[in-house]
Write a protein that holds these residues in place. Structure first.
Motif: not given
Lengths: 238, 184
Positions: A171, A173, A184, A220-223
């Motif tokens: 990912e 950033w 993201s 990322s599942p949480t952000g």
């Protein structure tokens, strides 16, 4: 799963446990109507549920804030019929100075947006002339190399060497120098380049850094970055 | 959360209840990143989290007038709405069964706490993290997974390889211990 307490729950604790379960959303559908009725009829029980909601909300402090896309606010405004410039009048004389300019800013944004539509070709031309920035990201052992290039507001991120492992994603950033939560930009393409337009709210200023983190498939599942940071590099004029 | 921040949010919500769009914008600025993180944590899907965030703020606009009677601190009220909406959506996917989100709880729990009980709650909230550490780590992890990921008793039972009733008794005992700890 070990526990040294006796297996039975005392009757007086039953309400407390039920209140916690209700606050967590763990109540069975069969039980739900009965319990919802208790909430309105039983102030003590309602108070217990509220107390659990308060306690559990502290768990959300663990989550790093993630800026939603700008379009989310626009969609909310449209659904509520606020899409045009706000028309609110001051409710009373105690209204804060910083609340007043919103109407003006709203109007100004609308004018600028209209101008932007009318002047689109001009904007495109100016983008061509905008400076180009780049960031070169590499892992410690240099096995992974990723190049990010920003031209106007268009970003291109290209995997130059290394392979994204199966079952994982890398990912990208955007890290502002002000210490706010990284935003993201998306995922490194397994082949070819990832391209996007810089989201609203992100501006190129001195001190921007680009980072890559290792994440589950889809990002990322949480952000927030949950996996290890693979590489980080400053965005510099090229 | 500092008192100053809580009071600022309460004032904004009170203005939103009166239809003040500028206050609504300001509230969104201050809180949307946290609520989006809550939606993302539960749904693990960005488009769905964005849709949910939209529902949350539409609901906040429409139900702000009920905020003052529910006795929750402003961030708890907002987080609870976000979490409940996200869980609604999670359950609607049909991959998780059985349990209802306590969606109406935030609105229904209409108690007016005395100022000292609000202070006690704020303190308990701070203590929760410490008290979770005193639980069996598996139990603490289960509480976190339920709250932040929306797991159900069925999910947890499958994960631990035990019957749902066994799991439920076990988690309930953990929750009661938690209550004892934060009330101390």
């Amino acid at each position: 799963m070990s526990d040294d307490l006796p297996p039975k729950i005392l009757p007086e604790d039953e309400d407390e446990a039920l209140a916690a379960e209700l606050a967590l959303g763990l109540i069975d559908e069969d039980e739900a109507p009965h319990i919802a009725a208790r909430l309105t009829a039983d102030q003590d029980f309602a108070r217990r549920v509220a107390a659990w909601q308060e306690r559990f909300a502290g768990l959300a402090d663990e989550l790093v804030p993630v800026m939603p896309p700008a379009r989310a606010r626009q969609r909310i405004r449209e659904e509520l019929g606020h899409a045009s410039a706000p028309l609110t009048h001051p409710i009373d004389s105690r209204i804060r100075w910083w609340q007043r300019p919103f109407a003006l800013i709203g109007a100004a944004v609308a004018v600028v947006a209209l101008a932007a539509v009318l002047m689109m070709p001009a904007v495109r031309d100016s983008q061509k002339a905008a400076p180009v920035y780049q960031a070169q990201l590499a892992s410690d052992d240099a096995a992974m190399q990723v190049a990010a290039r920003l031209d106007g507001r268009n970003i291109e991120v290209m995997l130059q060497s290394g392979t994204v492992p199966d079952g994982r994603d890398w990912e990208i950033w955007w890290i502002k120098p002000d210490g706010s939560a990284p935003v993201s930009l998306g995922l490194v393409a397994r082949q070819g380049a990832m391209r996007l337009t810089l989201p609203e709210g992100l501006e190129v200023v001195d001190g921007i850094r680009i980072a890559l983190s290792d994440e589950p498939v889809g990002g990322s599942p949480t952000g927030q970055a949950t996996g290890p940071i693979l590489a980080i590099a400053p965005l510099t004029p090229s | 959360m500092s008192d100053a921040r809580r009071i600022a949010l309460e004032e904004l919500i009170a203005r939103v209840a009166l239809g003040d769009r500028a206050a609504f914008d300001a509230l969104y600025d201050l809180t949307s990143a946290k609520l989006y993180a809550v939606c993302l944590s539960l749904l693990q899907d960005r488009p769905e989290a964005e849709d949910t965030l939209q529902e949350v703020y539409v609901s906040v606009w429409r139900s702000a007038s009920r905020y003052l009677v529910n006795g929750l601190s402003p961030m708890t009220w907002l987080i609870t709405i976000a979490r409940n909406r996200a869980i609604d959506r999670l359950r609607a996917r049909g991959t998780r069964q059985g349990t209802t989100p306590a969606d109406e709880v935030a609105a229904i729990a209409s108690t007016e706490p005395s100022p000292e009980s609000a202070a006690i709650r704020a303190q308990e909230r701070v203590m929760l993290a410490g008290c979770l550490e005193q639980l069996d780590p598996t139990q603490a992890e289960a509480v976190r997974a339920v709250y932040l990921e929306g797991l159900t008793y069925a999910d947890l039972a499958a994960r631990e390889g035990v019957a749902i009733n066994t799991l439920r008794s076990w988690l309930r005992r953990g929750l009661l211990r938690l209550k004892d700890c934060v009330s101390r």
